[in-house]
Design an enzyme around this catalytic site. Sequence first.
Site, PDB file in Angstrom:
ATOM      1  CB  SER A  82      -0.913   0.011   1.228  1.00  0.00           C
ATOM      2  OG  SER A  82      -1.511   1.288   1.328  1.00  0.00           O
ATOM      3  CG  HIS A 110      -3.845  -1.479  -1.802  1.00  0.00           C
ATOM      4  ND1 HIS A 110      -4.961  -2.201  -2.193  1.00  0.00           N
ATOM      5  CD2 HIS A 110      -4.248  -0.692  -0.768  1.00  0.00           C
ATOM      6  CE1 HIS A 110      -5.989  -1.864  -1.423  1.00  0.00           C
ATOM      7  NE2 HIS A 110      -5.585  -0.945  -0.553  1.00  0.00           N
ATOM      8  CG  ASP A 165      -5.154   2.606   0.496  1.00  0.00           C
ATOM      9  OD1 ASP A 165      -6.120   1.831   0.455  1.00  0.00           O
ATOM     10  OD2 ASP A 165      -4.003   2.251   0.831  1.00  0.00           O
ATOM     11  CG  MET A 178      -8.419   7.440   2.295  1.00  0.00           C
ATOM     12  SD  MET A 178      -7.500   7.544   3.832  1.00  0.00           S
ATOM     13  CE  MET A 178      -6.644   5.968   3.806  1.00  0.00           C
ATOM     14  CG  HIS A 219      -9.250   0.394  -0.802  1.00  0.00           C
ATOM     15  ND1 HIS A 219      -8.686   0.214   0.446  1.00  0.00           N
ATOM     16  CD2 HIS A 219     -10.594   0.400  -0.606  1.00  0.00           C
ATOM     17  CE1 HIS A 219      -9.650   0.114   1.357  1.00  0.00           C
ATOM     18  NE2 HIS A 219     -10.809   0.228   0.752  1.00  0.00           N
ATOM     19  CG  MET A 243     -11.306   3.542   1.802  1.00  0.00           C
ATOM     20  SD  MET A 243      -9.771   3.568   2.721  1.00  0.00           S
ATOM     21  CE  MET A 243      -8.602   3.594   1.369  1.00  0.00           C
ATOM     22  CG  MET A 255     -11.844  -2.427   4.631  1.00  0.00           C
ATOM     23  SD  MET A 255     -10.259  -2.128   3.836  1.00  0.00           S
ATOM     24  CE  MET A 255      -9.326  -1.339   5.153  1.00  0.00           C
ATOM     25  CG  PHE A 305      -6.195   6.837   9.988  1.00  0.00           C
ATOM     26  CD1 PHE A 305      -5.675   8.119   9.801  1.00  0.00           C
ATOM     27  CD2 PHE A 305      -7.527   6.700  10.361  1.00  0.00           C
ATOM     28  CE1 PHE A 305      -6.471   9.235   9.995  1.00  0.00           C
ATOM     29  CE2 PHE A 305      -8.331   7.825  10.560  1.00  0.00           C
ATOM     30  CZ  PHE A 305      -7.793   9.094  10.377  1.00  0.00           C
ATOM     31  N   GLY A 306      -3.242   4.094   7.877  1.00  0.00           N
ATOM     32  CA  GLY A 306      -2.303   2.979   7.912  1.00  0.00           C
ATOM     33  C   GLY A 306      -1.860   2.740   9.349  1.00  0.00           C
ATOM     34  CG  ASP A 363      -6.299  -2.639   2.915  1.00  0.00           C
ATOM     35  OD1 ASP A 363      -5.237  -2.424   3.525  1.00  0.00           O
ATOM     36  OD2 ASP A 363      -6.888  -1.781   2.214  1.00  0.00           O
ATOM     37  N   GLY A 380      -3.361  -3.845   8.954  1.00  0.00           N
ATOM     38  CA  GLY A 380      -2.657  -4.550  10.027  1.00  0.00           C
ATOM     39  C   GLY A 380      -2.034  -5.867   9.598  1.00  0.00           C
TER      40      GLY A 380
HETATM   41  C1  DX5 Z   1      -6.448   1.787   5.285  1.00  0.00           C
HETATM   42  C2  DX5 Z   1      -5.986   1.478   3.889  1.00  0.00           C
HETATM   43  C3  DX5 Z   1      -4.882   0.508   3.834  1.00  0.00           C
HETATM   44  C4  DX5 Z   1      -3.640   0.932   4.587  1.00  0.00           C
HETATM   45  C5  DX5 Z   1      -3.084  -0.312   5.202  1.00  0.00           C
HETATM   46  O1  DX5 Z   1      -7.660   2.397   5.289  1.00  0.00           O
HETATM   47  O2  DX5 Z   1      -7.038   0.957   3.100  1.00  0.00           O
HETATM   48  O3  DX5 Z   1      -4.559   0.095   2.521  1.00  0.00           O
HETATM   49  O4  DX5 Z   1      -2.664   1.558   3.812  1.00  0.00           O
HETATM   50  O5  DX5 Z   1      -2.021   0.038   6.006  1.00  0.00           O
HETATM   51  P1  DX5 Z   1      -1.362  -0.972   7.047  1.00  0.00           P
HETATM   52  O6  DX5 Z   1      -0.881  -2.161   6.288  1.00  0.00           O
HETATM   53  O7  DX5 Z   1      -0.277  -0.166   7.641  1.00  0.00           O
HETATM   54  O8  DX5 Z   1      -2.439  -1.345   8.051  1.00  0.00           O
HETATM   55 ZN    ZN Z   2      -6.526  -0.036   1.146  1.00  0.00          ZN
END
Ligand code: DX5
Ligand code: ZN
Length: 217
Positions: A8, A33, A35, A37, A66, A68, A137, A143-144, A175, A177
Site C-alpha cells: 500500500s 495498492h 488508497d 480517501m 481502493h 474509500m 477490511m 489510516f495505515g 487490508d 494490520g
Molecule cells: C487503510 C488502507 C490501507 C492501509 C493499510 O484504510 O485501506 O490500505 O494503507 O495500512 P497498514 O498495512 O499499515 O495497516
Molecule cells: Zn486499502
Amino acid sequence: MSHKIAPSLLSADFLNLQADIEMVNNSDADWFHCDVMDGSFVPNISFGFPIIKQIGKIAKKPLDVHLMIVNPDQYIPVVKDAGAYMMNVHYEACVHLNRTVSAIREAGMKAGVTLNPHSPVWLLEDILEYVDMVLLMSVNPGFGGQKFIEYTLGKVSRLKEMIEKKNLRTLIEVDGGVNLETGKRLVDAGADVLVAGNAIFGDANPAEMIHKLKSLV
Ligand code: DX5
Ligand code: ZN
C-alpha cells in the site's frame, strides 16, 4: 497458486515516491495498492486520480485502486483513465451495487467489492458471481498502521467456503494490520491477496519484507 502481495503506497515516502515505486517494481510484489480517501466516507484524505495516473506511468505491475469515497460510480471513467486494473468500491458506499459492479466491468476493469469490518460476508451471497475480488477490511478504513481485527480470519474462511461452494474464482484480499504474523494466518484461512503498508514501508528493508510476505506458506 501462491498468494499475491500488494504494497500500500499510503505508507510510502511521498517525497520520494519514484524510489519506492521502483523498489516495488523490482521486488516480489504483484500489485500496487492505491488508497483514495475523500474525508467523507472515511475521516482522512489521501491522494487522488492525477497522482495515480502518474504512478501508473512508471509502475510495472497492475494498480489495485481502493476507493474509500462516497458515490464511487461517478469516477469510473476517471479511475479507468488513471490506469486502474482493479477498482474496489465499498459495499457501504454503494446504493446500487449491482449497477456499479456492472459499470466497472463494462469500463474494462476488474470489479472489487470491499467490506468494512462490521459488514458480514453473507451480504455478498447473491452478487458474488459478478465480482472479481472481495476486499475484506481488517481495520476501520482511513489510516495505515492500525491493529489487525482478529475476527477477520473467520470472515476469510466463511467467504472462501461461499466461493468454493459456488465454484467461483473470486479472489479474497485483506487490508489492514497485515504483517508476517497476521499474514501467515490469513493465507492459511484462504486469503489470495495481502495488502501491507506499514509492515513493508516501515521496515528497514522493504524489498526483503515483501519477499518474506510472499514466501509465507
Ligand atoms: C487503510 C488502507 C490501507 C492501509 C493499510 O484504510 O485501506 O490500505 O494503507 O495500512 P497498514 O498495512 O499499515 O495497516
Ligand atoms: Zn486499502
